[in-house]
Design a protein around this motif. Structure first.
Motif, PDB file in Angstrom:
ATOM      1  N   GLY A   1     -21.917  30.955   6.872  1.00 45.97           N
ATOM      2  CA  GLY A   1     -22.801  31.749   6.238  1.00 45.97           C
ATOM      3  C   GLY A   1     -24.115  32.163   7.394  1.00 45.97           C
ATOM      4  N   ARG A   2     -23.586  31.949   8.829  1.00 50.75           N
ATOM      5  CA  ARG A   2     -24.275  32.634   9.934  1.00 50.75           C
ATOM      6  C   ARG A   2     -23.980  33.802  10.268  1.00 50.75           C
ATOM      7  N   ILE A   3     -24.937  34.732  10.381  1.00 53.11           N
ATOM      8  CA  ILE A   3     -24.875  36.061  10.864  1.00 53.11           C
ATOM      9  C   ILE A   3     -24.312  36.242  12.079  1.00 53.11           C
ATOM     10  N   CYS A   4     -23.113  37.092  12.169  1.00 60.45           N
ATOM     11  CA  CYS A   4     -22.587  36.869  13.738  1.00 60.45           C
ATOM     12  C   CYS A   4     -22.754  38.457  14.091  1.00 60.45           C
ATOM     13  N   GLN A   5     -22.905  39.388  13.430  1.00 63.11           N
ATOM     14  CA  GLN A   5     -23.121  40.920  13.762  1.00 63.11           C
ATOM     15  C   GLN A   5     -23.791  41.482  12.551  1.00 63.11           C
ATOM     16  N   THR A   6     -24.519  42.491  13.054  1.00 55.94           N
ATOM     17  CA  THR A   6     -25.062  43.586  11.980  1.00 55.94           C
ATOM     18  C   THR A   6     -24.455  44.781  12.334  1.00 55.94           C
ATOM     19  N   VAL A   7     -23.914  45.800  11.350  1.00 55.40           N
ATOM     20  CA  VAL A   7     -23.484  46.820  11.476  1.00 55.40           C
ATOM     21  C   VAL A   7     -23.863  47.927  10.612  1.00 55.40           C
ATOM     22  N   SER A   8     -23.617  49.288  10.866  1.00 56.20           N
ATOM     23  CA  SER A   8     -24.173  50.229   9.769  1.00 56.20           C
ATOM     24  C   SER A   8     -22.699  50.628   9.290  1.00 56.20           C
ATOM     25  N   LEU A   9     -22.513  50.992   8.123  1.00 55.85           N
ATOM     26  CA  LEU A   9     -21.433  51.739   7.221  1.00 55.85           C
ATOM     27  C   LEU A   9     -21.974  52.916   6.506  1.00 55.85           C
ATOM     28  N   GLN A  10     -21.404  54.027   6.752  1.00 53.59           N
ATOM     29  CA  GLN A  10     -21.845  55.067   6.032  1.00 53.59           C
ATOM     30  C   GLN A  10     -20.472  55.354   5.035  1.00 53.59           C
ATOM     31  N   ALA A  11     -20.588  56.493   4.363  1.00 59.57           N
ATOM     32  CA  ALA A  11     -19.588  56.932   3.579  1.00 59.57           C
ATOM     33  C   ALA A  11     -18.350  57.481   4.373  1.00 59.57           C
ATOM     34  N   GLY A  12     -17.359  57.242   4.125  1.00 61.48           N
ATOM     35  CA  GLY A  12     -16.203  57.812   5.099  1.00 61.48           C
ATOM     36  C   GLY A  12     -15.606  56.564   5.831  1.00 61.48           C
ATOM     37  N   HIS A  13     -14.830  57.085   6.924  1.00 58.94           N
ATOM     38  CA  HIS A  13     -14.201  56.174   7.797  1.00 58.94           C
ATOM     39  C   HIS A  13     -15.081  55.350   8.861  1.00 58.94           C
ATOM     40  N   ASN A  14     -14.960  54.133   8.708  1.00 59.48           N
ATOM     41  CA  ASN A  14     -16.097  53.368   9.680  1.00 59.48           C
ATOM     42  C   ASN A  14     -15.026  52.561  10.619  1.00 59.48           C
ATOM     43  N   SER A  15     -15.262  52.388  11.846  1.00 60.30           N
ATOM     44  CA  SER A  15     -14.742  51.404  12.851  1.00 60.30           C
ATOM     45  C   SER A  15     -15.723  50.500  13.178  1.00 60.30           C
ATOM     46  N   ILE A  16     -15.438  48.929  13.162  1.00 61.15           N
ATOM     47  CA  ILE A  16     -16.158  48.035  13.680  1.00 61.15           C
ATOM     48  C   ILE A  16     -15.700  47.378  14.827  1.00 61.15           C
ATOM     49  N   ASP A  17     -16.250  47.011  15.782  1.00 60.85           N
ATOM     50  CA  ASP A  17     -15.804  46.295  17.027  1.00 60.85           C
ATOM     51  C   ASP A  17     -16.228  44.905  16.742  1.00 60.85           C
ATOM     52  N   ILE A  18     -14.931  44.207  16.644  1.00 64.49           N
ATOM     53  CA  ILE A  18     -15.297  42.596  16.365  1.00 64.49           C
ATOM     54  C   ILE A  18     -14.582  42.167  17.535  1.00 64.49           C
ATOM     55  N   SER A  19     -14.368  42.479  18.834  1.00 64.68           N
ATOM     56  CA  SER A  19     -13.790  41.864  19.734  1.00 64.68           C
ATOM     57  C   SER A  19     -14.756  40.619  20.121  1.00 64.68           C
ATOM     58  N   SER A  20     -15.932  40.734  20.135  1.00 63.09           N
ATOM     59  CA  SER A  20     -16.903  39.591  20.536  1.00 63.09           C
ATOM     60  C   SER A  20     -16.819  38.452  19.629  1.00 63.09           C
ATOM     61  N   LEU A  21     -16.345  38.554  18.186  1.00 63.94           N
ATOM     62  CA  LEU A  21     -16.207  37.453  17.414  1.00 63.94           C
ATOM     63  C   LEU A  21     -14.976  36.551  17.715  1.00 63.94           C
ATOM     64  N   ALA A  22     -15.169  35.283  17.481  1.00 67.97           N
ATOM     65  CA  ALA A  22     -14.128  34.209  17.943  1.00 67.97           C
ATOM     66  C   ALA A  22     -13.285  34.320  16.523  1.00 67.97           C
ATOM     67  N   LYS A  23     -12.123  33.832  16.763  1.00 68.22           N
ATOM     68  CA  LYS A  23     -10.890  33.770  15.735  1.00 68.22           C
ATOM     69  C   LYS A  23     -11.594  32.995  14.486  1.00 68.22           C
ATOM     70  N   GLY A  24     -11.177  33.500  13.220  1.00 69.40           N
ATOM     71  CA  GLY A  24     -11.677  32.685  12.222  1.00 69.40           C
ATOM     72  C   GLY A  24     -11.858  33.807  11.094  1.00 69.40           C
ATOM     73  N   MET A  25     -12.524  33.216   9.903  1.00 69.49           N
ATOM     74  CA  MET A  25     -12.658  34.250   8.532  1.00 69.49           C
ATOM     75  C   MET A  25     -14.045  34.566   8.528  1.00 69.49           C
ATOM     76  N   TYR A  26     -14.299  35.744   8.218  1.00 71.10           N
ATOM     77  CA  TYR A  26     -15.621  36.431   7.941  1.00 71.10           C
ATOM     78  C   TYR A  26     -15.928  37.387   6.888  1.00 71.10           C
ATOM     79  N   PHE A  27     -17.049  37.511   6.657  1.00 73.55           N
ATOM     80  CA  PHE A  27     -17.362  38.292   5.430  1.00 73.55           C
ATOM     81  C   PHE A  27     -18.158  39.416   5.703  1.00 73.55           C
ATOM     82  N   ILE A  28     -17.981  40.446   5.146  1.00 81.00           N
ATOM     83  CA  ILE A  28     -19.057  41.715   5.240  1.00 81.00           C
ATOM     84  C   ILE A  28     -19.693  41.711   4.019  1.00 81.00           C
TER      85      ILE A  28
END
Length: 71
Positions: free
Chosen positions: A33-60
């Motif tokens: 439940g720890r916030i690892c990253q905050t991103v903006s998502l708009q209608a359409g195609h979005n790309s999110i850089d997750i290279s700084s996250l450690a391996k594991g499971m995450y939720f948006i």
């Protein structure tokens, strides 16, 4: 959302705006439940850089649904 699992970039396609126009940011949280990253998502195609996250499971956390991905 693809690819899943992902290494460095995660792509999210959204038909409608994911969040309120006044607050277009959503959180990526880990399984504890720890916030690892905050991103903006708009209608359409979005790309999110997750290279700084450690391996594991995450939720948006979107207002009406939660997307799960693995890095």
């Amino acid at each position: 959302m693809y690819p899943n699992p992902a290494d460095n970039l995660l792509f999210v396609d959204i038909d409608q705006p994911a969040v309120d126009v006044q607050c277009p940011r959503v959180n990526i949280v880990d399984v504890q439940g720890r916030i690892c990253q905050t991103v903006s998502l708009q209608a359409g195609h979005n790309s999110i850089d997750i290279s700084s996250l450690a391996k594991g499971m995450y939720f948006i956390q979107l207002p009406q649904k939660v997307l799960r991905f693995v890095k």
